[in-house]
Design a protein around this motif. Structure first.
Motif, PDB file in Angstrom:
ATOM      1  N   GLU A  85      33.587  71.897  32.619  1.00 33.10           N
ATOM      2  CA  GLU A  85      35.025  71.884  32.321  1.00 33.10           C
ATOM      3  C   GLU A  85      35.831  72.421  33.508  1.00 33.10           C
ATOM      4  N   GLN A  86      35.318  73.448  34.169  1.00 31.50           N
ATOM      5  CA  GLN A  86      36.030  73.999  35.323  1.00 31.50           C
ATOM      6  C   GLN A  86      36.015  73.030  36.499  1.00 31.50           C
ATOM      7  N   VAL A  87      34.876  72.402  36.741  1.00 36.21           N
ATOM      8  CA  VAL A  87      34.797  71.405  37.821  1.00 36.21           C
ATOM      9  C   VAL A  87      35.754  70.252  37.529  1.00 36.21           C
ATOM     10  N   ALA A  88      35.822  69.834  36.274  1.00 40.10           N
ATOM     11  CA  ALA A  88      36.714  68.739  35.904  1.00 40.10           C
ATOM     12  C   ALA A  88      38.171  69.121  36.123  1.00 40.10           C
ATOM     13  N   ALA A  89      38.540  70.373  35.826  1.00 47.63           N
ATOM     14  CA  ALA A  89      39.923  70.810  36.003  1.00 47.63           C
ATOM     15  C   ALA A  89      40.335  70.757  37.467  1.00 47.63           C
ATOM     16  N   VAL A  90      39.437  71.181  38.354  1.00 54.42           N
ATOM     17  CA  VAL A  90      39.744  71.139  39.787  1.00 54.42           C
ATOM     18  C   VAL A  90      39.761  69.692  40.285  1.00 54.42           C
ATOM     19  N   THR A  91      38.827  68.890  39.807  1.00 56.99           N
ATOM     20  CA  THR A  91      38.785  67.471  40.195  1.00 56.99           C
ATOM     21  C   THR A  91      40.078  66.769  39.800  1.00 56.99           C
ATOM     22  N   GLU A  92      40.585  67.094  38.627  1.00 60.90           N
ATOM     23  CA  GLU A  92      41.814  66.464  38.158  1.00 60.90           C
ATOM     24  C   GLU A  92      42.983  66.762  39.082  1.00 60.90           C
ATOM     25  N   VAL A  93      43.068  67.990  39.584  1.00 56.15           N
ATOM     26  CA  VAL A  93      44.135  68.341  40.516  1.00 56.15           C
ATOM     27  C   VAL A  93      44.003  67.524  41.799  1.00 56.15           C
ATOM     28  N   ILE A  94      42.785  67.393  42.305  1.00 55.70           N
ATOM     29  CA  ILE A  94      42.576  66.610  43.530  1.00 55.70           C
ATOM     30  C   ILE A  94      42.994  65.161  43.319  1.00 55.70           C
ATOM     31  N   ARG A  95      42.622  64.598  42.185  1.00 56.52           N
ATOM     32  CA  ARG A  95      42.994  63.203  41.917  1.00 56.52           C
ATOM     33  C   ARG A  95      44.496  63.047  41.696  1.00 56.52           C
TER      34      ARG A  95
END
Length: 237
Positions: A85-95
């Motif tokens: 979930e944390q990796v996904a949250a950071v990935t979402e910001v990058i995208r």
């Protein structure tokens, strides 16, 4: 207006990026770059200050540096465990912001949250390019990833001359009085490494890095992949 950023900088806490690279941020902004900062936690476990005050200080520092955006993901302080979930949250910001360049804390540091943030961002930057990962948001080309120093540092791979923008770095760090300021009479302030001459040590580090190229102040960065140089001896690489 497009949400796209030229540079996106991650830190575990507000003030991490300013310690490591506020001069570079100010220099890039002056050159026309759209720069965003993303703090992963609200630093709710800090010995001094509180969440509301830390956010006010972060906003003030961002104004000093002229950044285009500052986000806080609200992940748990001392709880950056690299969960999916944390990796996904950071990935979402990058995208969402499609930066060309990303910065994260150096992967070795006395503070475990800085190390965890470094790893989280590295994983998210990789995942951001995978089109079948979080397919509801379009994949983006993997941006260049650089690492800035906070507490611990080694010989950097890159140096940025920040001499002309060092006043901005000092002003941005000065916004974080709850962390770096000396206690006034009657204040209940815990003694920490940050309020025991920390800014002076940061300044000494940046002066020492600058000495390597005979300039007053420099900020150093590390990379894990080869750095491409267009021309040796060119003023623009």
């Amino acid at each position: 207006m497009s949400k796209k950023l030229d540079i996106l900088i991650f830190g575990a806490h507000a003030d991490d990026a300013e310690i490591g690279m506020a001069g570079t941020i100010a220099k890039q902004v002056a050159d026309g770059s759209r720069v965003g900062l993303c703090d992963l936690t609200e630093a709710e476990l800090s010995s001094n200050g509180n969440v509301q005050l830390r956010k006010q200080e972060a906003a003030a520092a961002g104004d000093v540096l002229g950044i285009s955006l500052r986000l806080n993901l609200g992940l748990p302080d001392r709880g950056l465990y690299g969960t999916p979930e944390q990796v996904a949250a950071v990935t979402e910001v990058i995208r969402d912001y499609e930066p060309s360049v990303i910065f994260a804390p150096y992967w070795e540091d006395r503070h475990p949250d800085h190390v965890a943030c470094s790893k989280l961002v590295e994983e998210a930057a990789f995942n951001a390019k995978l089109r079948r990962y979080m397919p509801d948001k379009p994949a983006v080309q993997a941006p260049d990833l650089y690492f800035y120093f906070i507490n611990d540092w080694k010989t950097p791979d890159l140096l940025v001359d920040v001499t002309d923008y060092y006043y901005s770095k000092e002003a941005a760090l000065g916004c974080y009085r709850s962390q770096f300021g000396q206690a006034s009479a009657g204040e209940d302030v815990a003694l920490t490494p940050l309020n025991q001459g920390y800014i002076e040590r940061v300044k000494a580090r940046d002066a020492l890095l600058g000495q390597r190229k005979l300039i007053p102040y420099a900020e150093g960065f590390a990379v894990k992949t080869p750095y491409l140089v267009n021309l040796f001896g060119s003023s623009r690489i």
